[in-house]
Enzyme design. Structure first.
Site, mmCIF file in Angstrom:
data_model
loop_
_atom_site.group_PDB
_atom_site.id
_atom_site.type_symbol
_atom_site.label_atom_id
_atom_site.label_comp_id
_atom_site.label_asym_id
_atom_site.label_seq_id
_atom_site.Cartn_x
_atom_site.Cartn_y
_atom_site.Cartn_z
ATOM 1 N N THR A 65 0.815 -1.217 0.000
ATOM 2 C CA THR A 65 0.000 0.000 0.000
ATOM 3 C C THR A 65 0.850 1.268 0.000
ATOM 4 O OG1 THR A 65 -1.839 -1.089 1.072
ATOM 5 C CG2 THR A 65 -1.677 1.276 1.420
ATOM 6 N N SER A 110 1.962 -7.843 -0.803
ATOM 7 C CA SER A 110 2.860 -8.595 0.084
ATOM 8 C C SER A 110 2.475 -10.067 0.215
ATOM 9 C CB SER A 110 2.955 -7.939 1.457
ATOM 10 O OG SER A 110 1.749 -8.060 2.160
ATOM 11 N N THR A 170 1.435 -4.336 4.279
ATOM 12 C CA THR A 170 1.248 -4.644 5.700
ATOM 13 C C THR A 170 0.674 -6.038 5.935
ATOM 14 O OG1 THR A 170 -0.949 -3.660 5.640
ATOM 15 C CG2 THR A 170 0.861 -2.233 6.326
ATOM 16 N N ASP A 171 0.074 -6.618 4.891
ATOM 17 C CA ASP A 171 -0.632 -7.896 5.098
ATOM 18 C C ASP A 171 0.265 -8.980 5.685
ATOM 19 O OD1 ASP A 171 -2.842 -6.687 4.053
ATOM 20 O OD2 ASP A 171 -2.845 -7.782 2.156
HETATM 21 N N1 ASP Z 1 -3.217 -4.030 2.216
HETATM 22 C C1 ASP Z 1 -1.856 -4.314 2.019
HETATM 23 C C2 ASP Z 1 -0.976 -3.224 2.565
HETATM 24 O O1 ASP Z 1 -1.334 -2.696 3.569
HETATM 25 C C3 ASP Z 1 -1.480 -4.795 0.690
HETATM 26 C C4 ASP Z 1 -0.237 -5.610 0.825
HETATM 27 O O2 ASP Z 1 0.023 -6.155 1.893
HETATM 28 O O3 ASP Z 1 0.502 -5.679 -0.142
HETATM 29 O O4 ASP Z 1 0.072 -2.884 2.088
#
Ligand code: ASP
Length: 344
Positions: free
Chosen positions: A18, A64, A96-97
């Site tokens: 993100t 991720s 963050t995932d």
């Molecule tokens: N929602 C995720 C983020 O917070 C997407 C990811 O992990 O790539 O980055």
């Protein structure tokens, strides 16, 4: 703003997520996707030039969930090279995932006291109040700080400093998603300075000489009324190990016990709690399917590690060719090292 002489060198590796996600139109048609690299992220935060001399590496550009343990083994090798050539600290930006998994993998793979700090964003750069720039600035401030040395891999997010071994993502969209339920954060940021309130001891039992091939390890969360059908398939599907996320302190339905015992005779089977906080029990309950019962049948206690982190440790141990005794020993060592200063 000019670059200041004598600043510590920090390398920023971008992996996507993100924090790096935008779109062409500026609107939301089609959604945002990871497009920005480390250089663009760094250039969008001019204050960084006062903190460190920055090298940037666009290492991956992905969601991720598409990262693999192989990617992380390669990233750890690159980080180690940077430390050998004098970099004072490293920042990794990513989605963050999976930060709770990738940061722990780096904690296990990277040697030495220099800081590795992982961060990301919950609000992408097209939204009002994106949190990426502030998180990146704080992450570099921590990575450049001598106080962050020897703490293992850190996750810096929302002005909190977490140890990779404890941190979890706990909310789908809140910028305050990262929590360390068992131990709390190690510290916080104030006016651009890291405050370290607690020092995490150095991890023992880290896998050494991890190969490029990381064997597949399954993670199975047990739920009410479960039977043993999935457990019975684990070996046939080619998994090299299993982590069971059990109820509470480490309990499963009694009907699943024979299949788990049988599997534990063939593959490493690690017992973790699905609660997300606290340490696995070892000697409290005696009913069939209790933690005492399962541990007496050969399952390996995950201790304070939750299911995803136990899976990372087991995968990397198996990638070193470790057998069952070494796997058990490494889980024990990781746990003892974290709680070494307390009574057994
Ligand atoms: N929602 C995720 C983020 O917070 C997407 C990811 O992990 O790539 O980055």
């Amino acid at each position: 703003m000019t670059v200041q002489a004598g600043l510590p060198q920090v390398t920023v590796f971008s992996l996507g997520g993100t924090i790096a996600s935008t779109n062409d139109s500026g609107g939301d048609a089609g959604g945002v996707t990871p497009r920005l690299g480390a250089r663009e992220l760094v250039d969008s935060v001019p204050q960084l030039r006062e903190v460190a001399e920055l090298e940037t590496v666009a290492f991956r550009r992905t969601a991720s969930g598409d990262l693999t343990l192989r990617d992380l083994v390669s990233l750890a090798t690159e980080i180690t090279k940077r430390f050998e050539s004098g970099t004072a600290g490293v920042v990794v930006t990513q989605g963050t995932d999976t930060i709770e998994e990738t940061s722990f993998a780096l904690d296990l793979l990277v040697r030495g006291p220099r800081p590795v700090v992982v961060t990301g964003a919950m609000r992408n750069p097209t939204l009002a109040g994106p949190d990426g720039p502030a998180n990146l600035l704080a992450a570099v401030q921590v990575a450049a700080s001598p106080q962050a040395a020897g703490l293992g891999t850190l996750v810096v997010f929302g002005d909190e400093i977490h140890a990779a071994r404890f941190v979890r993502k706990t909310h789908t969209s809140s910028p305050a998603t990262f929590r360390s339920l068992t131990a709390g954060p190690l510290g916080w940021m104030v006016e651009g300075r890291p405050r370290i309130a607690f020092r995490a001891p150095e991890l023992q039992g880290k896998p050494t000489a991890v190969g490029d091939e990381v064997p597949a390890v399954a993670l199975l969360k047990l739920t009410i009324g479960d039977d043993s059908r999935l457990v019975e398939q684990v070996a046939a599907l080619g998994y090299a190990g299993l982590v069971v996320e059990a109820f509470g302190g480490g309990h499963v339905p009694a009907r699943v016990v024979p299949a788990l015992e049988h599997l534990a005779g063939r593959l490493p089977v690690v017992l973790a709690s699905r609660t997300g906080g606290g340490e696995l029990l070892r000697e409290t309950y005696g009913f069939p399917g209790s933690e005492r019962d399962l541990l007496s049948r050969g399952l390996i206690p995950a201790g304070f590690l939750d299911g995803p982190k136990a899976r990372i440790l087991l995968s990397l141990l198996l990638a070193t060719g470790a057998g069952p005794a070494s796997v058990r020993d490494a889980f024990e060592q990781v746990n003892v090292s974290v709680t070494a200063h307390t009574a057994a």
